[in-house]
Design a protein around this motif. Structure first.
Motif, mmCIF file in Angstrom:
data_model
loop_
_atom_site.group_PDB
_atom_site.id
_atom_site.type_symbol
_atom_site.label_atom_id
_atom_site.label_comp_id
_atom_site.label_asym_id
_atom_site.label_seq_id
_atom_site.Cartn_x
_atom_site.Cartn_y
_atom_site.Cartn_z
ATOM 1 N N LEU A 195 0.836 -1.205 0.000
ATOM 2 C CA LEU A 195 0.000 0.000 0.000
ATOM 3 C C LEU A 195 0.871 1.255 0.000
ATOM 4 N N GLN A 196 1.998 1.206 0.706
ATOM 5 C CA GLN A 196 2.921 2.349 0.703
ATOM 6 C C GLN A 196 3.554 2.528 -0.675
ATOM 7 N N VAL A 197 3.956 1.416 -1.291
ATOM 8 C CA VAL A 197 4.522 1.485 -2.642
ATOM 9 C C VAL A 197 3.512 2.093 -3.606
ATOM 10 N N ARG A 198 2.272 1.710 -3.449
ATOM 11 C CA ARG A 198 1.222 2.173 -4.362
ATOM 12 C C ARG A 198 1.013 3.679 -4.281
ATOM 13 N N GLN A 199 1.347 4.275 -3.154
ATOM 14 C CA GLN A 199 1.141 5.707 -2.962
ATOM 15 C C GLN A 199 2.309 6.547 -3.485
ATOM 16 N N ARG A 200 3.384 5.899 -3.879
ATOM 17 C CA ARG A 200 4.541 6.654 -4.356
ATOM 18 C C ARG A 200 4.273 7.288 -5.720
ATOM 19 N N ASP A 201 5.020 8.320 -6.012
ATOM 20 C CA ASP A 201 4.917 8.996 -7.305
ATOM 21 C C ASP A 201 5.848 8.295 -8.290
ATOM 22 N N LEU A 202 5.412 7.165 -8.793
ATOM 23 C CA LEU A 202 6.198 6.385 -9.742
ATOM 24 C C LEU A 202 5.790 6.752 -11.166
ATOM 25 N N PRO A 203 6.703 6.580 -12.128
ATOM 26 C CA PRO A 203 6.438 7.123 -13.475
ATOM 27 C C PRO A 203 5.293 6.466 -14.230
ATOM 28 N N ASP A 204 5.072 5.172 -14.011
ATOM 29 C CA ASP A 204 4.023 4.508 -14.782
ATOM 30 C C ASP A 204 3.649 3.188 -14.117
ATOM 31 N N ALA A 205 2.692 2.485 -14.755
ATOM 32 C CA ALA A 205 2.206 1.221 -14.199
ATOM 33 C C ALA A 205 3.313 0.172 -14.135
ATOM 34 N N ALA A 206 4.194 0.141 -15.128
ATOM 35 C CA ALA A 206 5.274 -0.849 -15.138
ATOM 36 C C ALA A 206 6.197 -0.650 -13.939
ATOM 37 N N ALA A 207 6.504 0.603 -13.632
ATOM 38 C CA ALA A 207 7.366 0.880 -12.482
ATOM 39 C C ALA A 207 6.669 0.509 -11.183
ATOM 40 N N ARG A 208 5.380 0.733 -11.123
ATOM 41 C CA ARG A 208 4.621 0.379 -9.917
ATOM 42 C C ARG A 208 4.612 -1.137 -9.723
ATOM 43 N N LYS A 209 4.400 -1.888 -10.787
ATOM 44 C CA LYS A 209 4.423 -3.348 -10.704
ATOM 45 C C LYS A 209 5.786 -3.844 -10.229
ATOM 46 N N ALA A 210 6.845 -3.318 -10.860
ATOM 47 C CA ALA A 210 8.188 -3.780 -10.534
ATOM 48 C C ALA A 210 8.547 -3.479 -9.083
#
Length: 247
Positions: free
Chosen positions: A21-36
């Motif tokens: 849940l914490q990872v999901r809240q980060r400002d990551l560039p795209d869905a691929a980065a969020r998955k990884a």
């Protein structure tokens, strides 16, 4: 297996879910980065904690290298650090999960499925049993992105309805929760996709098997599992009979 193993499975799945849940809240560039990021960080947390708390046990994880030493181990933790990466990467979706199961000398003996977006974890030894089935068509839970033709044919044969969901763990827990009547999967999956859901489903009193009714096997040389049935016990004979005519 001890009561501490049940508690550990539940706590690890829940804690990994909070991390995700914490990872999901980060400002990551795209869905691929969020998955990884989700896959990597949840895997690292789980294997590090298992190495610390159960140093003599083997681990089979979706995100780790498969160590053949597990085949001679008495106890193997089978984990999916993030089941339903597609759904995890989509803001607002709740149908993703964390799976933690323990296999010991030929049997699944403990397991937990965390649904972090719903703040709930289902775990052995005492998950809830599904409520009595309401009248109406049989409800078959199915992949929302890759619904197999087999399940569509089965629904037609049984005059049932399809319930699309993401993660395999969410699908199995839908049966545990009484939101669906059966989870039928015929396209193949890996042991980490089903081990924890099957452990929890069995503890809830559900039927679990291959589609031909034969037993599910875990900690096999190849972690690939061809098919899976999780269903309410009173529907098992009808479903297995219909599957025998459909396959």
């Amino acid at each position: 297996m001890t009561a501490a193993d049940h508690a550990l499975a539940a706590s690890l799945a829940s804690e990994a879910g909070r991390l995700l849940l914490q990872v999901r809240q980060r400002d990551l560039p795209d869905a691929a980065a969020r998955k990884a990021a989700g896959d990597t960080e949840s895997h690292r947390f789980l294997v590090d904690e298992l190495a610390r708390q159960r140093p003599d046990d083997a681990v089979l994880s979706e995100e780790g290298a498969d160590d053949p030493a597990r085949l001679s181990a008495d106890r193997v933790w089978i984990v999916d650090p993030l089941d339903g990466t597609r759904e995890f990467s989509e803001p607002g979706r709740a149908d993703w999960a964390v799976h933690v199961a323990l296999w010991e000398r030929g049997e699944l003996v403990a397991g937990a499925v965390a649904l972090p977006a719903e703040s709930v974890t289902f775990a052995t030894p005492a998950p809830p049993s599904p409520a009595p089935r309401a009248d109406g068509p049989i409800r078959l839970v199915v992949s929302r992105s890759r619904p197999p033709v087999l399940v569509a044919e089965l629904a037609t044969r049984l005059r049932g309805e399809l319930v699309p969901l993401g993660s395999a763990g969410v699908k199995a827990m839908a049966v545990v929760r009484g939101q669906a009547d059966a989870y039928v999967h015929g396209g193949g999956q890996y042991e980490w996709d089903s081990a924890a859901p099957v452990a929890v489903a069995r503890a809830a009193g559900l039927h679990t098997s291959r589609l031909d009714g034969s037993p599910l096997r875990y900690n096999q040389p190849s972690p690939w599992s061809p098919d899976l049935l999780v269903c309410r016990p009173e529907l098992a004979d009808d479903l297995l009979g219909a599957l025998a005519e459909t396959l």
